[in-house]
Write a protein that holds these residues in place. Structure first.
Motif, PDB file in Angstrom:
ATOM      1  N   LEU A  71      38.281  49.062 -40.512  1.00 16.40           N
ATOM      2  CA  LEU A  71      37.472  49.164 -41.722  1.00 16.40           C
ATOM      3  C   LEU A  71      36.565  47.954 -41.863  1.00 16.40           C
ATOM      4  O   LEU A  71      35.380  48.091 -42.189  1.00 16.40           O
ATOM      5  N   ALA A  72      37.105  46.773 -41.583  1.00 13.95           N
ATOM      6  CA  ALA A  72      36.301  45.556 -41.674  1.00 13.95           C
ATOM      7  C   ALA A  72      35.152  45.586 -40.664  1.00 13.95           C
ATOM      8  O   ALA A  72      34.029  45.173 -40.962  1.00 13.95           O
ATOM      9  N   ALA A  73      35.423  46.104 -39.471  1.00 19.25           N
ATOM     10  CA  ALA A  73      34.381  46.201 -38.440  1.00 19.25           C
ATOM     11  C   ALA A  73      33.293  47.170 -38.871  1.00 19.25           C
ATOM     12  O   ALA A  73      32.097  46.910 -38.666  1.00 19.25           O
ATOM     13  N   CYS A  74      33.676  48.279 -39.489  1.00 20.54           N
ATOM     14  CA  CYS A  74      32.686  49.249 -39.977  1.00 20.54           C
ATOM     15  C   CYS A  74      31.828  48.656 -41.078  1.00 20.54           C
ATOM     16  O   CYS A  74      30.615  48.882 -41.138  1.00 20.54           O
ATOM     17  N   GLN A  75      32.441  47.885 -41.974  1.00 16.26           N
ATOM     18  CA  GLN A  75      31.699  47.251 -43.057  1.00 16.26           C
ATOM     19  C   GLN A  75      30.692  46.242 -42.517  1.00 16.26           C
ATOM     20  O   GLN A  75      29.559  46.169 -42.986  1.00 16.26           O
ATOM     21  N   ARG A  76      31.103  45.487 -41.491  1.00 14.42           N
ATOM     22  CA  ARG A  76      30.174  44.529 -40.891  1.00 14.42           C
ATOM     23  C   ARG A  76      28.995  45.241 -40.230  1.00 14.42           C
ATOM     24  O   ARG A  76      27.845  44.796 -40.292  1.00 14.42           O
ATOM     25  N   THR A  77      29.291  46.393 -39.613  1.00 11.80           N
ATOM     26  CA  THR A  77      28.230  47.182 -38.972  1.00 11.80           C
ATOM     27  C   THR A  77      27.249  47.712 -40.009  1.00 11.80           C
ATOM     28  O   THR A  77      26.031  47.654 -39.831  1.00 11.80           O
ATOM     29  N   ASP A  78      27.798  48.216 -41.128  1.00 12.19           N
ATOM     30  CA  ASP A  78      26.945  48.750 -42.191  1.00 12.19           C
ATOM     31  C   ASP A  78      26.060  47.659 -42.782  1.00 12.19           C
ATOM     32  O   ASP A  78      24.880  47.868 -43.042  1.00 12.19           O
ATOM     33  N   GLU A  79      26.639  46.479 -42.990  1.00 11.95           N
ATOM     34  CA  GLU A  79      25.872  45.363 -43.552  1.00 11.95           C
ATOM     35  C   GLU A  79      24.769  44.918 -42.601  1.00 11.95           C
ATOM     36  O   GLU A  79      23.674  44.540 -43.016  1.00 11.95           O
ATOM     37  N   GLY A  80      25.073  44.983 -41.293  1.00 10.67           N
ATOM     38  CA  GLY A  80      24.074  44.572 -40.310  1.00 10.67           C
ATOM     39  C   GLY A  80      22.919  45.541 -40.220  1.00 10.67           C
ATOM     40  O   GLY A  80      21.801  45.158 -39.822  1.00 10.67           O
ATOM     41  N   GLU A  81      23.143  46.805 -40.570  1.00  8.97           N
ATOM     42  CA  GLU A  81      22.095  47.813 -40.488  1.00  8.97           C
ATOM     43  C   GLU A  81      21.217  47.843 -41.723  1.00  8.97           C
ATOM     44  O   GLU A  81      20.158  48.462 -41.725  1.00  8.97           O
ATOM     45  N   LYS A  82      21.661  47.168 -42.801  1.00  6.76           N
ATOM     46  CA  LYS A  82      20.867  47.165 -44.040  1.00  6.76           C
ATOM     47  C   LYS A  82      19.657  46.249 -43.912  1.00  6.76           C
ATOM     48  O   LYS A  82      19.700  45.255 -43.237  1.00  6.76           O
TER      49      LYS A  82
END
Length: 259
Positions: free
Chosen positions: A248-259
């Protein structure tokens, strides 16, 4: 455990059995080793052990006649002629060697290891004598001896009295995860410090940190092991929770990086 290596170049393996932990295992009688030189079983004056393949193609194949005689001298039995030692041919087209297979092979009393060279060996030898074709990886080696040593090293260390059992329990692939990072003196090397938790003396915190790092490392380097472990229910509830939290933490970091 007895290892019999059938090879054109047995001297490649000889030094291994005279060194380090293996030498102690041999001295203690835990491991027995012998090597048979295939060339000694070639009957022509040139001791030929290879020839061109039928049908054409590059390279040479190892001949069936000297190989068959060498294997029978090693104690191998032809298919359907009764029990004998397990015969393994090291081959890039074989089943991939993994830790589960290493444990299985370590349960044998004797292994005969057939080392290929050149373009391979006559298929009739495999059909008549070989129980397993095993690969040590998805690549091609010029020396079956190197592959045989990898298999030997992976199996003999699992025998009783060779290595402390506690050491084996913490290794990579034990419990389906890679091993956690480890540190020794000094506390500071270059600009990098040993993690404070390892200096704390708090055993539960250290255990928890190590489990977290095992999951973290496995997710980063071998996510396939996580998938396999979950499918086979290898992980306890604590480990499963850590896996899901880190995913979940990895997915959140990915989402933040795509913003």
């Amino acid at each position: 455990m007895k290892y019999t290596v059938v090879s054109l170049f047995p001297e490649v393996c000889d030094a291994y059995f005279a060194s380090s932990i293996m030498a102690r295992a041999v001295k203690a009688g835990i491991v027995e080793y012998r090597a048979l030189n295939i060339r000694e079983f070639a009957l022509d004056k040139h001791r030929a052990c290879d020839d061109a393949p039928y049908g054409g193609g590059a390279g040479m194949l190892m001949l069936a006649d000297p190989l068959g005689r060498a294997l029978e001298a090693a104690g191998a039995r032809k298919a359907n002629t009764g029990p004998g030692p397990r015969v393994v041919c090291l081959s890039p087209s074989g089943r991939p060697l993994n830790q589960a297979m290493a444990r299985e092979l370590a349960g044998e009393s004797e292994l005969i290891l057939l080392c290929g060279r050149y373009e391979g060996i006559d298929q009739r030898i495999i059909d008549l004598y070989v129980d397993d074709e095993i690969s040590v990886g998805d690549y091609v080696l010029s020396s079956g001896e190197v592959a045989a040593l990898a298999l030997i090293d992976a199996t003999y260390r699992l025998l009783q009295r060779v290595i402390t059992p506690a050491s084996l329990e913490e290794e990579s692939f034990s419990g389906g995860l890679l091993e956690y990072p480890q540190y020794t003196r000094p506390e500071v090397y270059d600009t990098l410090r040993v993690p404070e938790v390892l200096l704390s003396g708090h055993h539960e915190n250290i255990r928890r940190w190590r489990l977290e790092k095992k999951v973290e490392k496995t997710l980063a380097l071998r996510p396939d092991l996580i998938q396999t472990g979950q499918e086979r229910c290898l992980f306890d509830e604590e480990t499963c929770n850590i896996i899901e939290r880190k995913r979940l933490a990895a997915c959140q970091r990915t989402d933040e990086g795509e913003k």
